[in-house]
Design a protein around this motif. Structure first.
Motif, PDB file in Angstrom:
ATOM      1  N   LEU A  85       0.838  -1.202   0.000  1.00 43.40           N
ATOM      2  CA  LEU A  85       0.000   0.000   0.000  1.00 43.40           C
ATOM      3  C   LEU A  85       0.871   1.249   0.000  1.00 43.40           C
ATOM      4  O   LEU A  85       0.659   2.189  -0.766  1.00 43.40           O
ATOM      5  N   ARG A  86       1.875   1.228   0.847  1.00 43.18           N
ATOM      6  CA  ARG A  86       2.757   2.385   0.944  1.00 43.18           C
ATOM      7  C   ARG A  86       3.454   2.657  -0.385  1.00 43.18           C
ATOM      8  O   ARG A  86       3.520   3.793  -0.853  1.00 43.18           O
ATOM      9  N   ALA A  87       3.948   1.586  -1.007  1.00 39.67           N
ATOM     10  CA  ALA A  87       4.613   1.729  -2.305  1.00 39.67           C
ATOM     11  C   ALA A  87       3.629   2.245  -3.348  1.00 39.67           C
ATOM     12  O   ALA A  87       3.981   3.056  -4.205  1.00 39.67           O
ATOM     13  N   GLY A  88       2.385   1.790  -3.235  1.00 42.93           N
ATOM     14  CA  GLY A  88       1.361   2.229  -4.182  1.00 42.93           C
ATOM     15  C   GLY A  88       1.102   3.717  -4.080  1.00 42.93           C
ATOM     16  O   GLY A  88       0.951   4.410  -5.087  1.00 42.93           O
ATOM     17  N   ILE A  89       1.073   4.230  -2.860  1.00 41.56           N
ATOM     18  CA  ILE A  89       0.817   5.673  -2.674  1.00 41.56           C
ATOM     19  C   ILE A  89       2.063   6.494  -2.984  1.00 41.56           C
ATOM     20  O   ILE A  89       1.979   7.679  -3.291  1.00 41.56           O
ATOM     21  N   LYS A  90       3.224   5.862  -2.944  1.00 44.04           N
ATOM     22  CA  LYS A  90       4.498   6.572  -3.127  1.00 44.04           C
ATOM     23  C   LYS A  90       4.662   7.692  -2.102  1.00 44.04           C
ATOM     24  O   LYS A  90       4.788   8.864  -2.439  1.00 44.04           O
ATOM     25  N   MET A  91       4.623   7.316  -0.871  1.00 45.91           N
ATOM     26  CA  MET A  91       4.758   8.307   0.204  1.00 45.91           C
ATOM     27  C   MET A  91       6.217   8.585   0.513  1.00 45.91           C
ATOM     28  O   MET A  91       7.051   7.684   0.416  1.00 45.91           O
ATOM     29  N   SER A  92       6.491   9.796   0.912  1.00 48.77           N
ATOM     30  CA  SER A  92       7.837  10.079   1.412  1.00 48.77           C
ATOM     31  C   SER A  92       7.926   9.549   2.839  1.00 48.77           C
ATOM     32  O   SER A  92       6.913   9.213   3.451  1.00 48.77           O
ATOM     33  N   ASP A  93       9.155   9.479   3.352  1.00 51.63           N
ATOM     34  CA  ASP A  93       9.335   8.938   4.699  1.00 51.63           C
ATOM     35  C   ASP A  93       8.589   9.752   5.750  1.00 51.63           C
ATOM     36  O   ASP A  93       7.971   9.199   6.657  1.00 51.63           O
ATOM     37  N   ILE A 108      14.376  -4.376  -8.859  1.00 48.60           N
ATOM     38  CA  ILE A 108      13.672  -3.118  -9.104  1.00 48.60           C
ATOM     39  C   ILE A 108      12.174  -3.423  -9.156  1.00 48.60           C
ATOM     40  O   ILE A 108      11.736  -4.329  -9.863  1.00 48.60           O
ATOM     41  N   ARG A 109      11.390  -2.688  -8.407  1.00 50.30           N
ATOM     42  CA  ARG A 109       9.944  -2.888  -8.424  1.00 50.30           C
ATOM     43  C   ARG A 109       9.299  -1.642  -9.020  1.00 50.30           C
ATOM     44  O   ARG A 109       9.497  -0.547  -8.530  1.00 50.30           O
ATOM     45  N   PHE A 110       8.575  -1.834 -10.084  1.00 54.80           N
ATOM     46  CA  PHE A 110       7.937  -0.690 -10.725  1.00 54.80           C
ATOM     47  C   PHE A 110       6.700  -0.279  -9.955  1.00 54.80           C
ATOM     48  O   PHE A 110       6.060  -1.090  -9.305  1.00 54.80           O
ATOM     49  N   THR A 111       6.395   1.013 -10.041  1.00 56.03           N
ATOM     50  CA  THR A 111       5.175   1.497  -9.402  1.00 56.03           C
ATOM     51  C   THR A 111       4.435   2.351 -10.416  1.00 56.03           C
ATOM     52  O   THR A 111       4.950   2.639 -11.496  1.00 56.03           O
ATOM     53  N   GLY A 112       3.236   2.732 -10.043  1.00 56.88           N
ATOM     54  CA  GLY A 112       2.482   3.679 -10.871  1.00 56.88           C
ATOM     55  C   GLY A 112       2.115   3.122 -12.232  1.00 56.88           C
ATOM     56  O   GLY A 112       1.806   1.941 -12.372  1.00 56.88           O
ATOM     57  N   ASP A 113       2.176   4.006 -13.221  1.00 61.05           N
ATOM     58  CA  ASP A 113       1.699   3.651 -14.560  1.00 61.05           C
ATOM     59  C   ASP A 113       2.469   2.481 -15.159  1.00 61.05           C
ATOM     60  O   ASP A 113       1.887   1.575 -15.748  1.00 61.05           O
ATOM     61  N   MET A 114       3.786   2.533 -14.984  1.00 52.99           N
ATOM     62  CA  MET A 114       4.627   1.468 -15.528  1.00 52.99           C
ATOM     63  C   MET A 114       4.158   0.118 -14.990  1.00 52.99           C
ATOM     64  O   MET A 114       4.029  -0.851 -15.726  1.00 52.99           O
ATOM     65  N   ALA A 115       3.912   0.095 -13.689  1.00 51.03           N
ATOM     66  CA  ALA A 115       3.469  -1.150 -13.059  1.00 51.03           C
ATOM     67  C   ALA A 115       2.136  -1.591 -13.660  1.00 51.03           C
ATOM     68  O   ALA A 115       1.933  -2.772 -13.962  1.00 51.03           O
ATOM     69  N   ARG A 116       1.241  -0.635 -13.839  1.00 55.42           N
ATOM     70  CA  ARG A 116      -0.080  -0.989 -14.366  1.00 55.42           C
ATOM     71  C   ARG A 116       0.042  -1.550 -15.785  1.00 55.42           C
ATOM     72  O   ARG A 116      -0.604  -2.529 -16.134  1.00 55.42           O
ATOM     73  N   ILE A 117       0.894  -0.908 -16.585  1.00 52.91           N
ATOM     74  CA  ILE A 117       1.082  -1.398 -17.962  1.00 52.91           C
ATOM     75  C   ILE A 117       1.597  -2.828 -17.942  1.00 52.91           C
ATOM     76  O   ILE A 117       1.097  -3.706 -18.631  1.00 52.91           O
ATOM     77  N   MET A 118       2.602  -3.059 -17.087  1.00 56.43           N
ATOM     78  CA  MET A 118       3.172  -4.403 -17.035  1.00 56.43           C
ATOM     79  C   MET A 118       2.144  -5.412 -16.565  1.00 56.43           C
ATOM     80  O   MET A 118       2.036  -6.508 -17.102  1.00 56.43           O
ATOM     81  N   GLU A 119       1.349  -5.023 -15.559  1.00 54.68           N
ATOM     82  CA  GLU A 119       0.356  -5.961 -15.044  1.00 54.68           C
ATOM     83  C   GLU A 119      -0.722  -6.231 -16.075  1.00 54.68           C
ATOM     84  O   GLU A 119      -1.222  -7.346 -16.205  1.00 54.68           O
ATOM     85  N   ALA A 145       5.134  -6.658 -11.799  1.00 54.76           N
ATOM     86  CA  ALA A 145       5.924  -5.460 -12.055  1.00 54.76           C
ATOM     87  C   ALA A 145       7.261  -5.463 -11.319  1.00 54.76           C
ATOM     88  O   ALA A 145       7.617  -4.496 -10.662  1.00 54.76           O
ATOM     89  N   VAL A 146       8.008  -6.526 -11.424  1.00 60.55           N
ATOM     90  CA  VAL A 146       9.340  -6.575 -10.803  1.00 60.55           C
ATOM     91  C   VAL A 146      10.356  -6.900 -11.874  1.00 60.55           C
ATOM     92  O   VAL A 146      10.053  -7.553 -12.862  1.00 60.55           O
ATOM     93  N   MET A 147      11.586  -6.411 -11.655  1.00 63.85           N
ATOM     94  CA  MET A 147      12.646  -6.676 -12.614  1.00 63.85           C
ATOM     95  C   MET A 147      13.847  -7.246 -11.883  1.00 63.85           C
ATOM     96  O   MET A 147      14.797  -6.539 -11.573  1.00 63.85           O
ATOM     97  N   PRO A 148      13.831  -8.533 -11.605  1.00 63.04           N
ATOM     98  CA  PRO A 148      14.967  -9.101 -10.888  1.00 63.04           C
ATOM     99  C   PRO A 148      16.088  -9.430 -11.863  1.00 63.04           C
ATOM    100  O   PRO A 148      15.851  -9.668 -13.035  1.00 63.04           O
ATOM    101  N   LEU A 149      17.314  -9.396 -11.381  1.00 65.34           N
ATOM    102  CA  LEU A 149      18.466  -9.766 -12.215  1.00 65.34           C
ATOM    103  C   LEU A 149      18.967 -11.140 -11.787  1.00 65.34           C
ATOM    104  O   LEU A 149      18.894 -11.492 -10.616  1.00 65.34           O
TER     105      LEU A 149
END
Ligand SMILES: Nc1ncnc2c1ncn2[C@@H]1O[C@H](COP(=O)(O)OP(=O)(O)OP(=O)(O)O)[C@@H](O)[C@H]1O
Ligand SMILES: [Mg+2]
Lengths: 471, 229
Positions: free
Chosen positions: A173-181, A410-421, A427-431
């Protein structure tokens, strides 16, 4: 003076050119490794999501099930068979399932759904639906409440973008909102409180069902609502039943999230008139290598006998995923080929220049008694050194990035994440961490060096002393 | 005793429209211990002749015998090996491998001959001392003057114990002092060690040092003088 030593010293005669050529190799290797690591990491992740945590690496099935995925192609499973599988070395999880289709209805809405009958205890080891229960949901009511609470306008805006989104963890949820600390420190507790979503797990013998998030939204279901399931039972019997919604789960694969319903396997057997039967026994292994997978497959095959049962690897029962990976891998290799093509010409040009510059020197050496092949060997060594320096530093340079990308994907958030989903990806990019593929880059560059030396070295072999001396 | 027997050697270049008779019927005998200059105007065929004596180029006609072997019939690695063991070369300039030190440049040729390393090292030291570079063993060519480089080249040519040493205008790029110095060393080696030298030159002072002067013009020997001293 051995030839290696001369080659090494020659390497530093034109320091700048050596550094430039080695750097071009370095960057090619660096990018190739990074790209490969990303590709392999993504495949690994895809396999993890759909195979390791849903379908299993192996499945025991009725021999006709793959061709015709209906419950008529189910088979009798018993405690002995499960027990035998449990005892086999190298097997991590044994998970019997009854998978089929139904029409789900709430009265107003009706939709075709996938019904999965599971043993909740065993399913913990595979798809673990109880671990995917929605914990938080940004409901309109919650947003209203938070507005009263005096949340800053900016945060409210971000929250309204997420209206009706569900989350399985507070981090999500926190990542979804993109809150600052600082925002998180101040407002996260109250947001979590207002958005918290009560949910119940599926237990053994449960009368109720778990419904995937998107499906629940489509059917406008909330906890405690009753769902009507209708379908065709074993050998044409009618199947129908009423099931209360125990919990809502969020599945990372969007297409599944649109249609999944979990229920207790015995309740599913009752519904479909399939006493004692399953459509598959999914199996996970400790060692997922192809070699071990095939070995275990054969061992299980020998065990289940030929009672119309068979054992399939994921590559057999999920050809779609396999082909997706293979075709992506092909296009990836094409790009690699292109990069190496550039490396090839870089080295080629350098060797050509080098031989041209040293023509007179070569002429003198052959005149005083040096065999031509020795000159070729020196030139080859020189290019090998250059290649090795480039490859080695390229690998070294990539290691920290591989490590970071592997440990902290790297975990994508926001629009990028939605597009990938929307495309069906998580929406993760593991190496991928260092493996054979890194070594391969070294071998390929070595091969490139040899290849690019061939033509120039012909010039060495056809060198005419008198002509070379006049250069 | 003769070291080289040159019989009716002709070299014709016909890669341009006109045929060039660079060497046009030369017969000569070079004896052991000679200190011989080949002189003549530019384009007279000196380099062409020396290249053929060195087995670097094949005559169009005629034969060149070195110790009984017609070197015009040798090819490929046989020819390279023949050069390695029988002929020493000093070229006009940039003779040395730039990445090797003076010592390594000299040692290198004996290494190709598979001389044991103990003997190799001792001989290298001795030769470089003889040419006056005993204190520059570890210098790379770039750190040596043109004259010093030519002296290393002479030491290298001697290292393989060849039957004769060919030098095509070895002093062309040297000032008069270095020229004299190099010639003194060559002469000394010739006198004391009976090394056969054949060199071409335009330089009158160099000619004066030679004990035999062969003058060529238009690919032919027009004069062959021996001095008696
Ligand atoms: N590879 C070649 N192709 C065609 N002609 C050549 C070739 N080498 C030499 N010649 C010609 O042969 C003739 C003799 O040349 P050579 O180099 O032997 O003369 P040289 O006496 O050494 O002259 P210089 O004193 O200028 O060095 C010249 O006319 C030259 O143009
Ligand atoms: Mg000449």
């Amino acid at each position: 003076m051995n030839l290696l030593k001369i080659a090494w010293r020659n390497l530093w005669r034109n320091r700048r050119r050596t550094i430039i050529t080695a750097s071009s190799i370095l960057f090619a290797v660096f990018f190739v490794i990074l790209m490969r690591s990303f590709q392999l990491g993504t495949y690994g992740h895809m396999i993890k999501l759909s195979i390791e945590s849903y379908m299993g690496f192996l499945q025991v099935q009725h021999e006709d099930y793959l061709d015709d995925m209906t419950i008529d192609n189910s088979f009798e499973s018993n405690i002995e068979l499960i027990g035998q599988l449990d005892k086999m070395p190298g097997i991590k999880a044994v998970v019997p399932r009854l998978e089929t289709f139904a029409l789900a209805s709430t009265g107003d809405q009706t939709k075709g759904v996938a019904v999965v009958g599971v043993d909740p205890g065993r399913e913990l080891n595979l798809s673990n639906p109880n671990g995917r229960l929605v914990q938080y949901r940004v409901t309109p009511a919650a947003i209203e409440k938070l507005k009263e609470y005096g949340l800053p306008e900016k945060l409210l805006k971000k929250l309204s973008v997420l209206k009706n989104s569900s989350f399985v963890s507070s981090d999500g949820l926190r990542a979804g909102i993109k809150m600052s600390d600082t925002e998180a420190e101040k407002y996260l507790p109250v947001i979590l409180e207002q958005c918290s979503f009560n949910n119940n797990p599926l237990v053994t013998g449960d009368d109720g069902v778990l419904v995937s998030d998107r499906l629940a939204k489509f059917l406008q279901l909330t906890l405690g609502d009753t769902l009507i399931l209708m379908g065709q039972g074993y050998q044409g019997a009618t199947a129908a039943g009423l099931y209360p919604v125990r919990g809502i789960i969020k599945i990372p694969a969007p297409d599944l999230d649109n249609k999944l319903i979990y229920m207790d396997i015995n309740k599913a057997r009752e519904l479909y008139n399939l006493e004692g039967r399953v459509t598959s026994i999914a199996i996970n292994l400790h060692d997922n290598s192809d070699q071990n997978m095939l070995k275990t497959k054969n061992k299980i095959l020998a065990m289940v006998g030929n009672d119309h049962k068979t054992v399939k690897t994921w590559k057999e029962f999920n050809k779609v995923l396999l082909q997706q990976i293979q075709s992506d891998n092909q296009s990836g290799k094409l790009i690699l080929g292109l990069l190496y093509f550039i490396v090839f010409f870089g080295i080629f040009g350098t060797v050509l220049m080098m031989i041209h510059e040293r023509k007179r020197e070569f002429g003198i050496l052959v005149s005083i008694g040096m065999k031509r092949y020795k000159l070729a060997v020196i030139t080859m060594f020189e290019m090998m050194f250059m290649g090795l320096i480039g490859v080695f530093s390229g690998i070294v340079l990539s290691l920290p990035l591989l490590y970071l990308g592997h440990e902290y994907p790297i975990r994508f958030t926001g629009d990028m994440a939605r597009i990938m989903e929307d495309m069906g990806f998580d929406a993760v990019m593991p190496l991928e961490w260092v493996d054979m593929y890194v070594l391969w880059q070294g071998l390929i560059v070595a091969f490139m060096v040899i290849l690019s030396c061939l033509y120039p070295l012909r010039k060495v072999f056809s060198l005419k002393e008198v002509e070379a001396l006049r250069a | 005793m003769s070291v080289i027997d040159i019989k009716n050697v002709v070299k014709i270049y016909n890669d341009s429209e006109v045929k060039v008779h660079a060497v046009n019927g030369i017969s000569l005998t070079i004896d052991e211990g000679e200190f011989t200059a080949i002189v003549g105007p530019s384009g007279s065929g000196k380099t062409t002749l020396l290249n053929m004596l060195g087995g670097l180029d094949h005559p169009t006609a005629g034969e060149i015998y070195v110790g009984g072997t017609n070197i015009g019939t040798l090819k490929g690695s046989k020819l390279i090996d023949f050069r390695l063991h029988n002929i020493g070369f000093v070229f006009q300039s940039y003779n040395l491998i730039p990445v090797l030190t003076a010592k390594e440049n000299v040692e290198f040729i004996m290494q190709m001959q598979k001389v044991p390393s103990k003997i190799r090292e001792a001989r290298t030291r001795e030769l470089l001392t003889q040419v006056g570079l005993g204190d520059r063993l570890d210098s790379r060519p770039a750190k040596l003057s043109g004259g010093q480089q030519q002296r290393v080249a002479v030491a290298r040519a001697l290292a393989s114990k060849p039957k004769y040493i060919l030098a095509d205008e070895p002093t062309a790029n040297l000032d008069s002092k270095s020229t004299e110095n190099l010639l003194d060393i060559m002469e000394k080696l010739n006198r004391e060690e009976k090394i056969t030298f054949i060199f071409s030159t335009h330089d009158a002072r160099v000619m004066k040092k030679a004990r035999r002067v062969i003058t060529v013009e238009d690919g032919k020997v027009i004069r062959d003088e021996r001095k008696t001293n």
